[in-house]
Design a protein around this motif. Structure first.
Motif, mmCIF file in Angstrom:
data_model
loop_
_atom_site.group_PDB
_atom_site.id
_atom_site.type_symbol
_atom_site.label_atom_id
_atom_site.label_comp_id
_atom_site.label_asym_id
_atom_site.label_seq_id
_atom_site.Cartn_x
_atom_site.Cartn_y
_atom_site.Cartn_z
ATOM 1 N N HIS A 1 18.677 12.124 6.914
ATOM 2 C CA HIS A 1 18.534 10.856 6.600
ATOM 3 C C HIS A 1 17.336 10.123 7.150
ATOM 4 O O HIS A 1 17.047 10.012 8.351
ATOM 5 C CB HIS A 1 19.826 10.059 6.853
ATOM 6 C CG HIS A 1 21.181 10.640 6.178
ATOM 7 N ND1 HIS A 1 21.531 10.310 4.632
ATOM 8 C CD2 HIS A 1 21.921 11.608 6.504
ATOM 9 C CE1 HIS A 1 22.516 11.005 4.483
ATOM 10 N NE2 HIS A 1 22.976 11.929 5.465
ATOM 11 N N SER B 1 14.855 6.438 5.871
ATOM 12 C CA SER B 1 14.729 5.128 4.843
ATOM 13 C C SER B 1 13.766 4.886 4.164
ATOM 14 O O SER B 1 12.596 5.271 4.613
ATOM 15 C CB SER B 1 15.174 3.718 5.896
ATOM 16 O OG SER B 1 16.454 3.917 6.418
ATOM 17 N N GLY C 1 13.620 0.556 0.358
ATOM 18 C CA GLY C 1 14.845 -0.292 0.641
ATOM 19 C C GLY C 1 16.215 0.224 0.590
ATOM 20 O O GLY C 1 17.111 -0.176 0.277
ATOM 21 N N THR C 2 16.340 1.620 0.872
ATOM 22 C CA THR C 2 17.485 2.190 0.627
ATOM 23 C C THR C 2 17.682 3.419 1.506
ATOM 24 O O THR C 2 16.387 3.884 2.276
ATOM 25 C CB THR C 2 17.791 2.704 -0.735
ATOM 26 O OG1 THR C 2 19.377 3.147 -1.082
ATOM 27 C CG2 THR C 2 16.954 3.679 -1.348
ATOM 28 N N ASP C 3 18.742 4.408 1.423
ATOM 29 C CA ASP C 3 18.884 5.395 2.216
ATOM 30 C C ASP C 3 18.494 6.770 1.372
ATOM 31 O O ASP C 3 18.641 6.815 0.180
ATOM 32 C CB ASP C 3 20.251 5.708 2.741
ATOM 33 C CG ASP C 3 20.596 6.894 3.476
ATOM 34 O OD1 ASP C 3 20.190 6.973 4.638
ATOM 35 O OD2 ASP C 3 21.106 7.963 2.897
ATOM 36 N N GLU D 1 6.353 3.219 -1.931
ATOM 37 C CA GLU D 1 6.674 1.942 -1.289
ATOM 38 C C GLU D 1 5.520 1.179 -1.740
ATOM 39 O O GLU D 1 5.410 0.035 -2.007
ATOM 40 C CB GLU D 1 7.036 2.162 0.102
ATOM 41 C CG GLU D 1 8.639 1.831 0.413
ATOM 42 C CD GLU D 1 8.984 1.859 1.733
ATOM 43 O OE1 GLU D 1 9.927 1.691 2.110
ATOM 44 O OE2 GLU D 1 7.909 1.980 2.496
ATOM 45 N N ASP E 1 6.927 -1.705 -4.237
ATOM 46 C CA ASP E 1 7.775 -2.327 -3.603
ATOM 47 C C ASP E 1 7.210 -3.620 -3.235
ATOM 48 O O ASP E 1 6.379 -3.620 -2.146
ATOM 49 C CB ASP E 1 8.278 -1.440 -2.484
ATOM 50 C CG ASP E 1 9.549 -2.409 -1.722
ATOM 51 O OD1 ASP E 1 9.658 -3.148 -1.947
ATOM 52 O OD2 ASP E 1 10.144 -1.768 -0.800
ATOM 53 N N SER F 1 13.351 0.771 -9.039
ATOM 54 C CA SER F 1 14.311 1.832 -9.473
ATOM 55 C C SER F 1 13.872 3.047 -10.058
ATOM 56 O O SER F 1 14.087 4.174 -9.869
ATOM 57 C CB SER F 1 15.404 1.260 -10.488
ATOM 58 O OG SER F 1 16.234 0.307 -9.647
ATOM 59 N N ARG G 1 12.419 4.984 -7.288
ATOM 60 C CA ARG G 1 13.510 6.015 -6.595
ATOM 61 C C ARG G 1 13.769 6.995 -7.232
ATOM 62 O O ARG G 1 13.882 8.341 -6.593
ATOM 63 C CB ARG G 1 14.593 4.975 -6.383
ATOM 64 C CG ARG G 1 14.494 4.019 -5.520
ATOM 65 C CD ARG G 1 15.845 3.220 -5.430
ATOM 66 N NE ARG G 1 15.484 2.056 -4.468
ATOM 67 C CZ ARG G 1 16.593 1.112 -4.290
ATOM 68 N NH1 ARG G 1 17.590 0.872 -5.172
ATOM 69 N NH2 ARG G 1 16.266 0.307 -3.314
ATOM 70 N N VAL H 1 18.435 9.665 -3.677
ATOM 71 C CA VAL H 1 17.682 8.300 -3.255
ATOM 72 C C VAL H 1 18.636 7.051 -3.961
ATOM 73 O O VAL H 1 18.698 7.004 -5.125
ATOM 74 C CB VAL H 1 16.216 8.212 -3.671
ATOM 75 C CG1 VAL H 1 15.614 6.959 -3.269
ATOM 76 C CG2 VAL H 1 15.485 9.342 -3.114
ATOM 77 N N ALA H 2 19.421 6.476 -3.307
ATOM 78 C CA ALA H 2 20.278 5.407 -3.973
ATOM 79 C C ALA H 2 20.878 5.707 -5.133
ATOM 80 O O ALA H 2 20.755 5.094 -6.296
ATOM 81 C CB ALA H 2 19.235 4.288 -4.286
ATOM 82 N N ASP I 1 26.119 -2.085 -9.849
ATOM 83 C CA ASP I 1 24.937 -1.755 -9.712
ATOM 84 C C ASP I 1 24.203 -2.439 -11.159
ATOM 85 O O ASP I 1 23.090 -3.033 -10.957
ATOM 86 C CB ASP I 1 24.615 -0.311 -9.896
ATOM 87 C CG ASP I 1 25.077 0.204 -8.718
ATOM 88 O OD1 ASP I 1 25.049 -0.258 -7.515
ATOM 89 O OD2 ASP I 1 25.433 1.527 -8.784
#
Length: 280
Positions: free
Chosen positions: A6, A8, A11-13, A39, A43, A146, A149, A172-173, A213
């Motif tokens: 995992h 990051s 903004g997410t895992d 990113e 982002d 989104s 991602r 991703v998210a 969501d």
């Protein structure tokens, strides 16, 4: 054997799984590089992100990177096919009277007054993208995280699989993409949000979007809050962007989503917001 790690990003895992454990470290480095590039493109939490140049241009043309061009093209496409449900292209808080509905009043003596309004161009038709040049009107705001991602999940999975010659799954998210040869027993996702565990066909993608969501999607002050009859929706499709957009559309406009799913052989599963059980 499947090995998973995992990290990051956006903004997410991000979860990276490979069928060759010895390749995991290299796969994670590749995924981190792709995540960092995206990113720095979309982002807004990153001070130097390319999206800031688009924001301050206020409608003037901007020369954008190849990554930005690909992500914006996807965002415009999915906004169009979902009638704006993805909220990737939305109205900002800055009104532009060129795009406001024009009211017309007509009547004849004692006859009732008739009020009609002219059609306006959908907000997602106003940005212009051609040859690496992007123009976004001042009253339009791009929300590309989104889309980025889903783009990351697809790009990382396929590029890592091609380079390392193994099976790869990148999540991703809530958006998952697979590539390469699957593990014995296939790629499986655990049960979540009232949805049963599922196997993803090799080379396909999956997205899960909950009612919460959808409620958290960025919106302008002018947009109504959505209502969904589903606690969660899962879509399995040929690529991650399609799966992600189709899940949102299923929450917002299930009839339109069903027609799209049938046309592109997607598999849609939803859990009821009321009964709490999964239904195909």
């Amino acid at each position: 054997m499947i090995a998973t790690a995992h990290l990051s990003g956006l903004g997410t895992d991000i979860a990276v799984s490979v069928t060759e454990p010895s390749s995991l470290e290299s796969a994670v480095r590749d995924a981190a590089r792709h995540a960092r590039n995206i990113e720095l493109t979309v982002d807004r939490s990153r001070p130097g992100a390319e999206i800031h140049a688009v924001d301050v241009a206020a409608g003037a043309p901007v020369l954008v990177s190849a990554v930005m061009e690909q992500i914006v093209a996807r965002a415009l496409y999915f906004a169009d096919i979902t009638d704006g449900a993805t909220q990737a292209v939305r109205r900002s808080s800055i009104p532009d009277d060129r795009f406001l509905a024009r009211m017309r009043f007509s009547g004849d003596g004692s006859a009732p007054v008739v009020i009609t309004s002219s059609e306006v161009a959908p907000v997602w038709h106003r940005p212009r993208l051609s040859g690496g040049i992007l123009e976004v009107p001042a009253d339009v705001r791009l929300e590309l995280v989104s889309t980025g991602r889903a783009f990351l999940a697809d790009r990382a999975a396929h590029r890592i699989a091609d380079r390392l010659q193994c099976g790869v799954m990148v999540s991703v998210a809530g958006v998952t993409a697979t590539a390469g040869h699957p593990p014995l027993g296939g790629w499986r996702l655990d049960a979540a949000a009232g949805l049963r565990a599922v196997e993803i066909p090799a080379g396909w993608a999956c997205a899960v979007v909950t009612e919460d969501d959808v409620a958290r999607l960025p919106r302008s002050p002018f947009d109504a809050r959505p209502h969904s009859d589903h606690a969660a929706v899962r879509v399995i499709a040929h690529e991650a962007g399609t799966a992600a957009a189709a899940t949102i559309l299923t929450h917002i406009d299930p009839v339109r989503a069903q027609a799209w799913a049938e046309a592109e052989d997607m598999v849609v599963t939803a859990s009821s917001a009321h009964a709490g059980h999964a239904a195909a």
